[in-house]
Design a protein around this motif. Structure first.
Motif, PDB file in Angstrom:
ATOM      1  N   LEU A   4     -64.307  27.394   2.602  1.00 57.88           N
ATOM      2  CA  LEU A   4     -64.384  28.974   2.872  1.00 57.88           C
ATOM      3  C   LEU A   4     -65.287  29.197   3.674  1.00 57.88           C
ATOM      4  O   LEU A   4     -66.158  29.192   4.803  1.00 57.88           O
ATOM      5  CB  LEU A   4     -63.461  29.604   2.896  1.00 57.88           C
ATOM      6  CG  LEU A   4     -62.037  29.322   3.336  1.00 57.88           C
ATOM      7  CD1 LEU A   4     -61.009  31.110   2.678  1.00 57.88           C
ATOM      8  CD2 LEU A   4     -61.602  29.315   4.622  1.00 57.88           C
ATOM      9  N   SER A   5     -66.673  29.666   2.190  1.00 60.91           N
ATOM     10  CA  SER A   5     -67.822  29.237   2.341  1.00 60.91           C
ATOM     11  C   SER A   5     -68.225  27.726   3.316  1.00 60.91           C
ATOM     12  O   SER A   5     -69.490  28.668   3.760  1.00 60.91           O
ATOM     13  CB  SER A   5     -68.647  29.625   1.398  1.00 60.91           C
ATOM     14  OG  SER A   5     -67.973  31.187   0.744  1.00 60.91           O
ATOM     15  N   ARG A   6     -68.010  26.791   2.520  1.00 55.59           N
ATOM     16  CA  ARG A   6     -69.191  25.846   3.396  1.00 55.59           C
ATOM     17  C   ARG A   6     -68.925  25.919   4.757  1.00 55.59           C
ATOM     18  O   ARG A   6     -69.747  25.233   5.122  1.00 55.59           O
ATOM     19  CB  ARG A   6     -68.503  24.734   2.016  1.00 55.59           C
ATOM     20  CG  ARG A   6     -70.040  23.317   2.587  1.00 55.59           C
ATOM     21  CD  ARG A   6     -69.415  21.855   1.267  1.00 55.59           C
ATOM     22  NE  ARG A   6     -68.206  21.742   1.282  1.00 55.59           N
ATOM     23  CZ  ARG A   6     -67.910  21.887   0.450  1.00 55.59           C
ATOM     24  NH1 ARG A   6     -68.274  23.208  -0.730  1.00 55.59           N
ATOM     25  NH2 ARG A   6     -66.101  21.430   0.089  1.00 55.59           N
ATOM     26  N   GLU A  11     -70.312  26.247  10.796  1.00 63.04           N
ATOM     27  CA  GLU A  11     -69.908  27.105  11.664  1.00 63.04           C
ATOM     28  C   GLU A  11     -71.491  28.021  11.971  1.00 63.04           C
ATOM     29  O   GLU A  11     -71.609  27.493  13.710  1.00 63.04           O
ATOM     30  CB  GLU A  11     -68.971  28.152  11.643  1.00 63.04           C
ATOM     31  CG  GLU A  11     -67.609  26.829  11.554  1.00 63.04           C
ATOM     32  CD  GLU A  11     -66.873  28.072  11.485  1.00 63.04           C
ATOM     33  OE1 GLU A  11     -66.502  29.566  11.809  1.00 63.04           O
ATOM     34  OE2 GLU A  11     -65.256  27.717  11.750  1.00 63.04           O
ATOM     35  N   ILE A  12     -71.865  28.507  11.477  1.00 59.55           N
ATOM     36  CA  ILE A  12     -72.945  29.163  12.122  1.00 59.55           C
ATOM     37  C   ILE A  12     -74.018  28.739  12.066  1.00 59.55           C
ATOM     38  O   ILE A  12     -75.226  28.498  13.586  1.00 59.55           O
ATOM     39  CB  ILE A  12     -73.265  30.211  10.363  1.00 59.55           C
ATOM     40  CG1 ILE A  12     -72.644  30.897  10.239  1.00 59.55           C
ATOM     41  CG2 ILE A  12     -74.765  30.655  10.564  1.00 59.55           C
ATOM     42  CD1 ILE A  12     -72.626  32.224   8.570  1.00 59.55           C
ATOM     43  N   ARG A  83     -73.932  18.944  17.901  1.00 60.81           N
ATOM     44  CA  ARG A  83     -72.818  17.936  19.178  1.00 60.81           C
ATOM     45  C   ARG A  83     -71.375  18.569  18.097  1.00 60.81           C
ATOM     46  O   ARG A  83     -70.092  19.022  18.985  1.00 60.81           O
ATOM     47  CB  ARG A  83     -72.916  16.401  18.119  1.00 60.81           C
ATOM     48  CG  ARG A  83     -72.207  15.669  18.231  1.00 60.81           C
ATOM     49  CD  ARG A  83     -71.905  13.885  17.030  1.00 60.81           C
ATOM     50  NE  ARG A  83     -71.862  14.929  15.966  1.00 60.81           N
ATOM     51  CZ  ARG A  83     -72.250  14.285  15.012  1.00 60.81           C
ATOM     52  NH1 ARG A  83     -73.060  13.100  14.882  1.00 60.81           N
ATOM     53  NH2 ARG A  83     -72.583  14.220  13.433  1.00 60.81           N
ATOM     54  N   ASN A  84     -71.586  18.958  16.692  1.00 62.33           N
ATOM     55  CA  ASN A  84     -71.071  19.210  16.758  1.00 62.33           C
ATOM     56  C   ASN A  84     -69.696  20.473  16.632  1.00 62.33           C
ATOM     57  O   ASN A  84     -69.083  21.312  17.046  1.00 62.33           O
ATOM     58  CB  ASN A  84     -70.642  19.231  14.836  1.00 62.33           C
ATOM     59  CG  ASN A  84     -70.516  18.158  13.995  1.00 62.33           C
ATOM     60  OD1 ASN A  84     -70.404  17.532  15.071  1.00 62.33           O
ATOM     61  ND2 ASN A  84     -70.847  18.276  12.931  1.00 62.33           N
ATOM     62  N   TYR A  85     -70.678  21.633  17.515  1.00 65.06           N
ATOM     63  CA  TYR A  85     -70.081  22.777  18.029  1.00 65.06           C
ATOM     64  C   TYR A  85     -68.980  22.505  18.746  1.00 65.06           C
ATOM     65  O   TYR A  85     -68.056  23.486  18.791  1.00 65.06           O
ATOM     66  CB  TYR A  85     -71.941  23.942  18.171  1.00 65.06           C
ATOM     67  CG  TYR A  85     -71.360  25.155  19.518  1.00 65.06           C
ATOM     68  CD1 TYR A  85     -71.274  26.023  18.643  1.00 65.06           C
ATOM     69  CD2 TYR A  85     -70.755  24.938  20.920  1.00 65.06           C
ATOM     70  CE1 TYR A  85     -70.706  27.314  19.238  1.00 65.06           C
ATOM     71  CE2 TYR A  85     -70.024  25.880  21.128  1.00 65.06           C
ATOM     72  CZ  TYR A  85     -70.283  27.100  20.743  1.00 65.06           C
ATOM     73  OH  TYR A  85     -70.035  28.752  20.986  1.00 65.06           O
ATOM     74  N   PHE A  86     -69.117  21.758  19.445  1.00 66.49           N
ATOM     75  CA  PHE A  86     -67.859  21.929  20.860  1.00 66.49           C
ATOM     76  C   PHE A  86     -66.678  20.702  20.317  1.00 66.49           C
ATOM     77  O   PHE A  86     -65.399  21.837  20.381  1.00 66.49           O
ATOM     78  CB  PHE A  86     -68.759  21.062  22.390  1.00 66.49           C
ATOM     79  CG  PHE A  86     -69.584  21.655  22.939  1.00 66.49           C
ATOM     80  CD1 PHE A  86     -69.767  22.383  23.663  1.00 66.49           C
ATOM     81  CD2 PHE A  86     -70.905  21.607  22.057  1.00 66.49           C
ATOM     82  CE1 PHE A  86     -70.681  23.106  24.432  1.00 66.49           C
ATOM     83  CE2 PHE A  86     -71.984  22.314  22.625  1.00 66.49           C
ATOM     84  CZ  PHE A  86     -72.035  23.295  24.109  1.00 66.49           C
TER      85      PHE A  86
END
Length: 337
Positions: A4-6, A11-12, A83-86
């Motif tokens: 979860l931390s990773r 996400e941050i 890229r991964n944000y979306f």
């Protein structure tokens, strides 16, 4: 808990990568605009702005002649988080031969054109691997290249002015395997962009067809499914004071910067809050089949209209073939105005 931390860290980092994008351009643009007159008038370091302006004058034609692309900048890890944000994806439906040059025409503009930027101005989605032997150059507003520092940054990403001079150079004097990416709907189309809408400005946009005919560059339709979903846009009712101010800002922005003032919002730092981060919605840019174009030095109106019609048919076909796969209903139609 470690997982979860990773995940939270990822996400941050994704959020920061998107959050920094526009402010970086503003910051880099402000530095020379503020410091050049300051150093000239209030300090003894007047040689610094003089040398900066001298370099700009000396190097003036570079952005019109292919720029200074940097593979290192295009491959920054930052763009992969972006890229991964979306997330953003690039999908190829047909090969592009390195023996030809191309104008990749993209729709819709969206508010910011995230799909075009990540897919063609960076290597985050492996455009060089997907289209081997093809060098993409994203075309944007020319005044951006008048600002020291900013011009170096955008040139390093392989961005060029959306001017006949710059585009023609890439398509006729740099050999083959070049692809200029143009979002033809431009600022006007941005005003139409909102979730659930599939409307593009194309009916009277024919300059790109004429340019393709003059250079013999093949036309390639592309559509960024999801681009309209990442922001909500508000157009206030006619006759209200909100519409009065909105239209005033739009007219001013258009006149000064060539941009339209869009009243939009996305999410905040948390998913539930209001802000200007885009919503985490997938954007998939599908690149269609190239449309062969003959080289005609001075194409007449009839010829331009003929290939413009062929292009419209091609982009409709691309939209209809892929709309359901990328989240639109079967009944959704592409509206061209």
């Amino acid at each position: 808990m470690a997982f979860l931390s990773r995940q939270n860290l990822q996400e941050i980092l994704q959020t920061i990568s998107v959050l920094q994008w526009l402010p970086v351009y503003i910051f880099l643009g402000t530095i020379p605009i503020v410091l050049i007159p300051y150093f000239l008038v209030f300090t003894n370091f007047w040689t610094l702005p003089v040398l900066t302006l001298a370099w700009l004058a000396y190097d003036w034609n570079t952005h019109n002649q292919g720029g200074r692309r940097s593979a290192w900048v295009r491959k920054w890890t930052l763009w992969k988080y972006f890229r991964n944000y979306f997330p953003i994806k690039l999908v190829k439906t047909h090969d592009l031969s390195p023996k030809h040059n191309y104008i990749i025409v993209n729709h819709p503009h969206g508010i910011v054109s995230y799909g075009v930027f990540i897919n063609f101005a960076t290597e985050a989605t492996d455009v060089a691997r997907i289209f081997p032997g093809i060098t993409p150059s994203v075309a944007t507003l020319e005044w951006i290249f008048w600002i020291p520092i900013v011009r170096e940054y955008v040139m390093s990403l392989g961005v060029c002015p959306v001017s006949e001079l710059a585009v023609k150079y890439l398509l006729s004097q740099k050999g083959s395997g070049n692809a200029v990416v143009i979002v033809v709907g431009g600022a006007a189309e941005a005003l139409l962009c909102r979730p659930g809408v599939s409307t593009i400005f194309l009916k009277h946009r024919k300059g790109f067809v004429k340019l393709a005919l003059k250079t013999g560059a093949h036309l390639v339709p592309s559509y960024s499914f999801g681009e309209n979903e990442v922001y909500n846009q508000e157009t206030f009712p006619e006759g209200t004071w909100l519409r009065f101010f909105q239209k005033g800002f739009q007219d001013t922005f258009k006149k000064i910067l060539g941009l339209n003032f869009c009243t939009f919002h996305g999410r905040g730092l948390t998913q539930e809050s209001w802000g200007f981060l885009p919503f985490n919605r997938p954007i998939t840019t599908v690149v269609g089949e190239p449309l062969p174009i003959p080289m005609i030095k001075s194409p007449d109106k009839k010829t331009v209209d003929k290939y413009h019609t062929l292009y419209i048919n091609a982009v409709r076909k691309l939209f209809d073939q892929h709309k359901v796969q990328y989240g639109l209903p079967e009944t959704q139609e592409l509206t061209i105005i």
